[in-house]
Design an enzyme around this catalytic site. Structure first.
Site, PDB file in Angstrom:
ATOM      1  N   ASP A  40      -1.984  -9.081  11.311  1.00 37.04           N
ATOM      2  CA  ASP A  40      -3.126  -9.577  10.817  1.00 37.04           C
ATOM      3  C   ASP A  40      -4.077 -11.064  11.451  1.00 37.04           C
ATOM      4  O   ASP A  40      -4.872 -11.394  11.428  1.00 37.04           O
ATOM      5  CB  ASP A  40      -3.046 -10.043   8.975  1.00 37.04           C
ATOM      6  CG  ASP A  40      -2.602  -8.830   8.399  1.00 37.04           C
ATOM      7  OD1 ASP A  40      -3.228  -7.917   9.260  1.00 37.04           O
ATOM      8  OD2 ASP A  40      -2.233  -9.063   7.418  1.00 37.04           O
TER       9      ASP A  40
ATOM     10  N   HIS B  83      -2.373  -9.331   0.989  1.00 37.25           N
ATOM     11  CA  HIS B  83      -1.768  -7.874   1.461  1.00 37.25           C
ATOM     12  C   HIS B  83      -2.383  -7.921   3.195  1.00 37.25           C
ATOM     13  O   HIS B  83      -3.302  -8.875   3.741  1.00 37.25           O
ATOM     14  CB  HIS B  83      -1.186  -6.631   0.961  1.00 37.25           C
ATOM     15  CG  HIS B  83      -0.669  -5.501   1.719  1.00 37.25           C
ATOM     16  ND1 HIS B  83      -0.520  -5.434   3.305  1.00 37.25           N
ATOM     17  CD2 HIS B  83      -1.261  -4.241   1.160  1.00 37.25           C
ATOM     18  CE1 HIS B  83       0.392  -3.927   3.228  1.00 37.25           C
ATOM     19  NE2 HIS B  83      -0.499  -3.423   2.373  1.00 37.25           N
TER      20      HIS B  83
ATOM     21  N   ARG C 111       3.773  -5.013  17.086  1.00 42.11           N
ATOM     22  CA  ARG C 111       1.660  -4.519  16.781  1.00 42.11           C
ATOM     23  C   ARG C 111       0.639  -5.661  16.997  1.00 42.11           C
ATOM     24  O   ARG C 111      -0.265  -5.772  17.604  1.00 42.11           O
ATOM     25  CB  ARG C 111       1.552  -4.292  15.347  1.00 42.11           C
ATOM     26  CG  ARG C 111       2.156  -3.396  14.648  1.00 42.11           C
ATOM     27  CD  ARG C 111       1.809  -3.148  12.635  1.00 42.11           C
ATOM     28  NE  ARG C 111       2.108  -4.232  12.418  1.00 42.11           N
ATOM     29  CZ  ARG C 111       2.741  -4.153  11.287  1.00 42.11           C
ATOM     30  NH1 ARG C 111       1.602  -3.509  10.530  1.00 42.11           N
ATOM     31  NH2 ARG C 111       2.863  -5.637  10.669  1.00 42.11           N
TER      32      ARG C 111
ATOM     33  N   SER D 163       1.049  -1.175  -0.054  1.00 33.53           N
ATOM     34  CA  SER D 163       0.205  -0.244  -0.022  1.00 33.53           C
ATOM     35  C   SER D 163       0.680   1.355  -0.195  1.00 33.53           C
ATOM     36  O   SER D 163       0.452   2.221  -0.439  1.00 33.53           O
ATOM     37  CB  SER D 163      -0.866   0.402   1.468  1.00 33.53           C
ATOM     38  OG  SER D 163      -0.185  -0.829   2.590  1.00 33.53           O
TER      39      SER D 163
ATOM     40  N   HIS E 239       6.205 -13.111   7.737  1.00 33.13           N
ATOM     41  CA  HIS E 239       6.701 -11.796   6.766  1.00 33.13           C
ATOM     42  C   HIS E 239       7.396 -11.553   6.628  1.00 33.13           C
ATOM     43  O   HIS E 239       8.785 -11.820   6.622  1.00 33.13           O
ATOM     44  CB  HIS E 239       6.394 -10.470   7.659  1.00 33.13           C
ATOM     45  CG  HIS E 239       5.961  -9.355   8.013  1.00 33.13           C
ATOM     46  ND1 HIS E 239       7.083  -8.298   7.142  1.00 33.13           N
ATOM     47  CD2 HIS E 239       4.887  -8.271   7.751  1.00 33.13           C
ATOM     48  CE1 HIS E 239       6.388  -7.693   7.255  1.00 33.13           C
ATOM     49  NE2 HIS E 239       5.347  -7.236   7.687  1.00 33.13           N
TER      50      HIS E 239
HETATM   51  C1  MLT Z   1       1.599  -3.362   6.214  1.00 37.82           C
HETATM   52  O1  MLT Z   1       1.470  -3.331   7.678  1.00 37.82           O
HETATM   53  O2  MLT Z   1       2.580  -2.980   5.382  1.00 37.82           O
HETATM   54  C2  MLT Z   1       2.094  -5.545   6.377  1.00 37.82           C
HETATM   55  O3  MLT Z   1       2.917  -6.098   7.120  1.00 37.82           O
HETATM   56  C3  MLT Z   1       2.904  -6.064   5.351  1.00 37.82           C
HETATM   57  C4  MLT Z   1       4.036  -5.600   5.192  1.00 37.82           C
HETATM   58  O4  MLT Z   1       4.698  -5.064   5.706  1.00 37.82           O
HETATM   59  O5  MLT Z   1       4.640  -5.423   3.658  1.00 37.82           O
END
Ligand code: MLT
Length: 464
Positions: free
Chosen positions: A390, A303, A344, A273, A335
């Site tokens: 997640d 994602h 987190r 993102s 990850h």
């Molecule tokens: C994120 O929070 O964007 C995800 O853990 C994915 C990432 O860091 O690639």
């Protein structure tokens, strides 16, 4: 153009008049609580630092690139500048140098012993400083002032088919909000490049103010019979108003939302993102277009959609008691960068231990946390067998009654706006150019390898 100070002073006056506190509250005219003024200084100082660094080091090599990295989704290639956060494989994300736990301790909270408010994260991401309560209150005030949705966005959402995934609805509404872009208008007027970031800032502030109403409208249309989202309560913060618009008034849920929106905000520049909004923004597409594109990336199962998939998977486990624990793809363990448990995840686990230790789904997630890493290691199935965020987020929301799995990624999107938009403002502030990396064909790569074998100095002279 009306000066910022005049506009803010007027807004401050109107707000203060409404609340009857005119004589005591003047924060919007105080430069230390005016985020845009603080940012202007930071950007100018930072650009001087970057200019002298680049003067000395523009041609310094910092990394070797392997064929595996190129075929492996550019994994590990450090080719982006992102000032807002950095991700350490061992300890997880640091927002402007602060760990998740430090952010929880240091950032202003709405309640005693509560969670940090996302307005503080916004200040931190933009300036690098931990804000005061007064500074975060100024952000809350601005977002409350700017929260109104243009009529056509409400109409658009009301007319979308209910089968359309909430993320697609979210993206459509963000694109429709582009009618409000100050950056797009300023660009066509031909304003100086050095002021681009100021229009990006205005767009970002307006978008952040409106995203909760967009998300809540989607939620109410799809799952609450199209009931009204109500209106902004000036006394509530961003998360408090968001929770109320969604129809959740439980104070622990509001705390969870604050935590959720804070910790999903930023994960350095390489995640799909953030990288997408950076790329699209580099074409000088405005904040609305860039963020809509980012959300199209977040909607993918590799994602942000993963948090939805975890809930589906947990349901399956409950039906089939444990058989699918080995299905690591759906577990959201592992990850791309992290090599330890995502911090987190840990803070959501701590929230659950404090607020809902007996919740059966939390216990299931907890049991999986006990057994899965060893199982995955034993089977040699994952380099990193530890859970990421997640794996936990959805069950907490479900505990408070937000059971609609397909909506969860929209909440992730509202939070990720903080990171994507902070990065976008900085990219325009630093005058970063269009992003245009070079690609290889497999044949070209093969030729490069052959040539490099023939001449050990090849890379020095003809490197890709
Ligand atoms: C994120 O929070 O964007 C995800 O853990 C994915 C990432 O860091 O690639």
């Amino acid at each position: 153009m009306v000066s910022i100070t005049t506009t803010l002073a007027r807004r401050s006056f109107l707000w203060a008049k409404n609340l009857g506190v005119l004589s005591t509250f003047t924060y919007t005219t105080d430069s230390s609580t005016n985020l845009k003024d603080v940012l202007a200084k930071k950007i100018s100082e930072h650009n001087k630092k970057v200019a002298s660094f680049r003067k000395e080091h523009d041609n310094t090599e910092i990394q070797k690139i392997t064929i595996d990295m190129i075929y492996g989704g550019m994994r590990g290639i450090k080719g982006l500048v992102t000032e807002t956060s950095s991700l350490d494989p061992e300890e997880g994300i640091r927002l402007r140098g602060y760990s998740v736990q430090e952010c929880q301790q240091l950032l202003p909270k709405a309640t005693k012993d509560g969670e940090p408010i996302p307005e503080g994260i916004w200040w931190l991401l933009l300036t690098g400083d931990i804000p005061t309560k007064k500074q975060t209150a100024a952000i809350t005030k601005e977002w409350n002032d700017r929260a109104g949705l243009p009529a056509h966005v409400g109409q658009l959402l009301d007319n979308l088919p209910s089968e359309l995934h909430p993320m697609s609805q979210f993206i459509a509404a963000i694109a429709a909000l582009q009618s409000e872009s100050q950056f797009a208008k300023a660009y066509s007027r031909g304003v100086p490049k050095s002021t681009y970031w100021q229009y990006a800032y205005e767009d970002a502030m307006n978008l952040l103010a409106r995203l909760p109403a967009v998300a809540a409208k989607i939620y109410r249309n799809l799952y609450r019979g199209g009931s009204s989202i109500g209106s902004i309560d000036e006394k509530k913060d961003w998360s408090g108003n968001f929770a109320a618009m969604l129809g959740f008034e439980n104070s622990s849920f509001v705390e969870l939302l604050r935590l959720y929106l804070a910790i999903h905000s930023d994960h350095e520049g390489g995640n799909v993102s953030a990288h997408t909004s950076h790329l699209v923004g580099s074409a000088l597409s405005d904040a609305y277009l860039s963020f809509a594109a980012a959300m199209a990336g977040l909607a993918g199962p590799r994602h942000g959609l993963a948090s939805q998939e975890v809930l589906v998977f947990l349901d399956k486990i409950v039906d089939e008691v444990g058989d699918d624990v080995k299905d690591k793809n759906k577990l959201r363990y592992g990850h791309a960068v992290l090599r330890k448990t995502d911090p987190r995840y840990t803070c959501l686990r701590e929230f659950a231990l404090k607020h809902l230790p007996q919740d059966p789904r939390f216990k299931l997630v907890s049991d999986l946390y006990e057994i899965t890493p060893d199982l995955l290691l034993e089977q040699g199935k994952a380099k990193n067998p530890w859970p990421n965020v997640d794996a936990h987020s959805g069950v907490l929301l479900q505990h408070y009654g937000m059971k609609e799995m397909s909506f969860i990624t929209v909440l992730f999107g509202v939070s990720r706006a903080l990171g994507c938009l902070a990065q976008l403002i900085w990219a325009r502030g630093m005058g970063l150019p269009i992003e245009r990396p070079k690609s290889h064909t497999t044949e070209g790569l093969m030729k490069l390898i052959t040539a490099s074998k023939d001449n050990e100095n090849f890379w020095l002279h003809f490197g890709p």
